[in-house]
Design a protein around this motif. Structure first.
Motif, PDB file in Angstrom:
ATOM      1  N   CYS A  22      60.889  10.710 -15.667  1.00 11.91           N
ATOM      2  CA  CYS A  22      61.577  11.986 -15.507  1.00 11.91           C
ATOM      3  C   CYS A  22      62.896  11.749 -14.781  1.00 11.91           C
ATOM      4  O   CYS A  22      62.905  11.291 -13.637  1.00 11.91           O
ATOM      5  CB  CYS A  22      60.695  12.956 -14.729  1.00 11.91           C
ATOM      6  N   ASN A  23      63.994  12.046 -15.473  1.00 10.17           N
ATOM      7  CA  ASN A  23      65.309  11.894 -14.871  1.00 10.17           C
ATOM      8  C   ASN A  23      66.291  12.835 -15.558  1.00 10.17           C
ATOM      9  O   ASN A  23      65.957  13.490 -16.538  1.00 10.17           O
ATOM     10  CB  ASN A  23      65.788  10.446 -14.997  1.00 10.17           C
ATOM     11  N   PHE A  24      67.511  12.891 -15.022  1.00 13.80           N
ATOM     12  CA  PHE A  24      68.571  13.595 -15.730  1.00 13.80           C
ATOM     13  C   PHE A  24      69.308  12.570 -16.567  1.00 13.80           C
ATOM     14  O   PHE A  24      69.832  11.579 -16.059  1.00 13.80           O
ATOM     15  CB  PHE A  24      69.544  14.276 -14.767  1.00 13.80           C
ATOM     16  N   SER A  25      69.349  12.820 -17.875  1.00 13.09           N
ATOM     17  CA  SER A  25      70.058  11.937 -18.793  1.00 13.09           C
ATOM     18  C   SER A  25      70.894  12.799 -19.716  1.00 13.09           C
ATOM     19  O   SER A  25      70.394  13.759 -20.291  1.00 13.09           O
ATOM     20  CB  SER A  25      69.068  11.099 -19.606  1.00 13.09           C
ATOM     21  N   ALA A  26      72.157  12.462 -19.844  1.00 10.32           N
ATOM     22  CA  ALA A  26      73.076  13.297 -20.619  1.00 10.32           C
ATOM     23  C   ALA A  26      72.946  13.023 -22.115  1.00 10.32           C
ATOM     24  O   ALA A  26      73.874  12.564 -22.770  1.00 10.32           O
ATOM     25  CB  ALA A  26      74.507  13.057 -20.160  1.00 10.32           C
ATOM     26  N   LEU A  35      75.288  21.760 -23.488  1.00 15.25           N
ATOM     27  CA  LEU A  35      76.148  21.133 -22.486  1.00 15.25           C
ATOM     28  C   LEU A  35      76.254  21.988 -21.229  1.00 15.25           C
ATOM     29  O   LEU A  35      76.307  21.469 -20.112  1.00 15.25           O
ATOM     30  CB  LEU A  35      77.534  20.886 -23.077  1.00 15.25           C
ATOM     31  N   ARG A  36      76.257  23.302 -21.411  1.00 17.85           N
ATOM     32  CA  ARG A  36      76.309  24.201 -20.253  1.00 17.85           C
ATOM     33  C   ARG A  36      75.043  24.103 -19.421  1.00 17.85           C
ATOM     34  O   ARG A  36      75.089  24.029 -18.187  1.00 17.85           O
ATOM     35  CB  ARG A  36      76.523  25.640 -20.741  1.00 17.85           C
ATOM     36  N   TRP A  37      73.880  24.033 -20.098  1.00 16.96           N
ATOM     37  CA  TRP A  37      72.628  23.904 -19.372  1.00 16.96           C
ATOM     38  C   TRP A  37      72.504  22.529 -18.718  1.00 16.96           C
ATOM     39  O   TRP A  37      71.887  22.390 -17.661  1.00 16.96           O
ATOM     40  CB  TRP A  37      71.442  24.190 -20.298  1.00 16.96           C
ATOM     41  N   ASP A  38      73.081  21.508 -19.344  1.00 15.82           N
ATOM     42  CA  ASP A  38      73.135  20.195 -18.705  1.00 15.82           C
ATOM     43  C   ASP A  38      73.798  20.297 -17.332  1.00 15.82           C
ATOM     44  O   ASP A  38      73.305  19.785 -16.327  1.00 15.82           O
ATOM     45  CB  ASP A  38      73.937  19.207 -19.565  1.00 15.82           C
ATOM     46  N   GLU A  65      73.935   4.255 -18.513  1.00 13.62           N
ATOM     47  CA  GLU A  65      73.503   4.714 -19.830  1.00 13.62           C
ATOM     48  C   GLU A  65      74.338   4.039 -20.901  1.00 13.62           C
ATOM     49  O   GLU A  65      75.566   3.957 -20.802  1.00 13.62           O
ATOM     50  CB  GLU A  65      73.622   6.238 -19.945  1.00 13.62           C
ATOM     51  N   LEU A  66      73.652   3.540 -21.926  1.00 13.89           N
ATOM     52  CA  LEU A  66      74.283   2.770 -22.991  1.00 13.89           C
ATOM     53  C   LEU A  66      73.962   3.398 -24.337  1.00 13.89           C
ATOM     54  O   LEU A  66      72.848   3.865 -24.560  1.00 13.89           O
ATOM     55  CB  LEU A  66      73.768   1.319 -22.963  1.00 13.89           C
ATOM     56  N   TRP A  67      74.945   3.370 -25.247  1.00 17.51           N
ATOM     57  CA  TRP A  67      74.760   3.913 -26.589  1.00 17.51           C
ATOM     58  C   TRP A  67      75.114   2.852 -27.629  1.00 17.51           C
ATOM     59  O   TRP A  67      76.162   2.195 -27.523  1.00 17.51           O
ATOM     60  CB  TRP A  67      75.657   5.130 -26.810  1.00 17.51           C
ATOM     61  N   ASP A  74      84.545  14.771 -26.817  1.00 13.21           N
ATOM     62  CA  ASP A  74      84.423  16.018 -26.068  1.00 13.21           C
ATOM     63  C   ASP A  74      83.196  16.007 -25.165  1.00 13.21           C
ATOM     64  O   ASP A  74      83.209  16.555 -24.061  1.00 13.21           O
ATOM     65  CB  ASP A  74      84.398  17.228 -27.003  1.00 13.21           C
ATOM     66  N   LYS A  75      82.130  15.341 -25.612  1.00 15.81           N
ATOM     67  CA  LYS A  75      80.936  15.215 -24.783  1.00 15.81           C
ATOM     68  C   LYS A  75      81.238  14.374 -23.539  1.00 15.81           C
ATOM     69  O   LYS A  75      80.849  14.718 -22.424  1.00 15.81           O
ATOM     70  CB  LYS A  75      79.807  14.584 -25.588  1.00 15.81           C
TER      71      LYS A  75
END
Length: 220
Positions: A22-26, A35-38, A65-67, A74-75
């Motif tokens: 459990c973490n915050f991950s964008a 995005l607003r709720w993020d 964080e890696l993609w 914009d994100k």
């Protein structure tokens, strides 16, 4: 919407695994509401980490964080506006196969303990009464006239629950391990098209860390 003490809020959902990370991950897409709720979620959790870390089991944690695929500009711009210590990693620091990476300060949670905190706070501070039952149809959640809000959190059951029956919903199988590694203090996430890999330290657990987990779409 304003609620009275006699009003009901219904949460229709499934259980959370005791070993879940459990973490915050964008990882939200580019939808404006998501995005607003993020942003709101991150602000709330970092406040808990500052004000009540021992009671809420929420902790600020360095994160990478890696993609493996391109991330919309914009994100990235929106992420950079509110994430603490946000930094875009230079290409030469990225592992092979990674196209984009960032570092920032995230929050990690001890999921079972945080749920206990929420339960006790709602029950003792706000007098919330909890009732657990099965429902045959999503409209059953509105059977009481006092019900004002229903949260649909049923996950993969959305495919079968009457009144929802979302044909686009499918199961995803993965593997999660809970290990003891007190020296691990950094959150790491890698997002690929067909898999997710992550290392998430669990606060307030005597050094436990969640390791996960491949992702098999359609395999439940």
């Amino acid at each position: 919407m304003s609620l009275n003490s006699s009003d009901s809020i219904i949460i229709v959902g499934t259980y959370i695994l005791a070993r879940a990370g459990c973490n915050f991950s964008a990882i939200s897409g580019t939808d404006a509401d998501a995005l607003r709720w993020d942003r709101f979620g991150y602000a709330h959790l970092t406040k808990l980490a500052s004000d009540q870390p021992e009671d809420t089991f929420v902790k600020r944690t360095p994160s990478t964080e890696l993609w493996d695929e391109e991330v919309p500009h914009d994100k990235i711009k929106i992420m950079s506006e509110y994430l603490e210590d946000f930094t875009i990693l230079p290409q030469e620091q990225l592992p092979k196969g990674v196209k984009f990476g960032v570092s920032f300060t995230t929050v990690t949670l001890n999921a079972p303990k945080h749920l206990e905190y929420l339960y006790q706070r709602l029950k003792e501070q706000y007098g919330v009464r909890f009732i657990r039952q099965k429902i045959p149809h999503i409209q059953s959640a509105f059977s009481s006239p006092s019900t004002k809000v229903v949260f649909n959190c049923i996950g993969n059951a959305a495919n079968t629950l009457l009144g929802v029956e979302d044909a686009k919903c499918y199961p995803t199988r993965g593997q999660v391990l809970l290990v003891r590694a007190p020296n691990v203090q950094t959150n790491i996430m890698r997002h690929s098209k067909d898999e997710e890999t992550y290392v998430i330290p669990r606060p307030g657990s005597n050094g436990n860390v969640i390791l996960g987990g491949y992702m098999q779409r359609g395999n439940g």
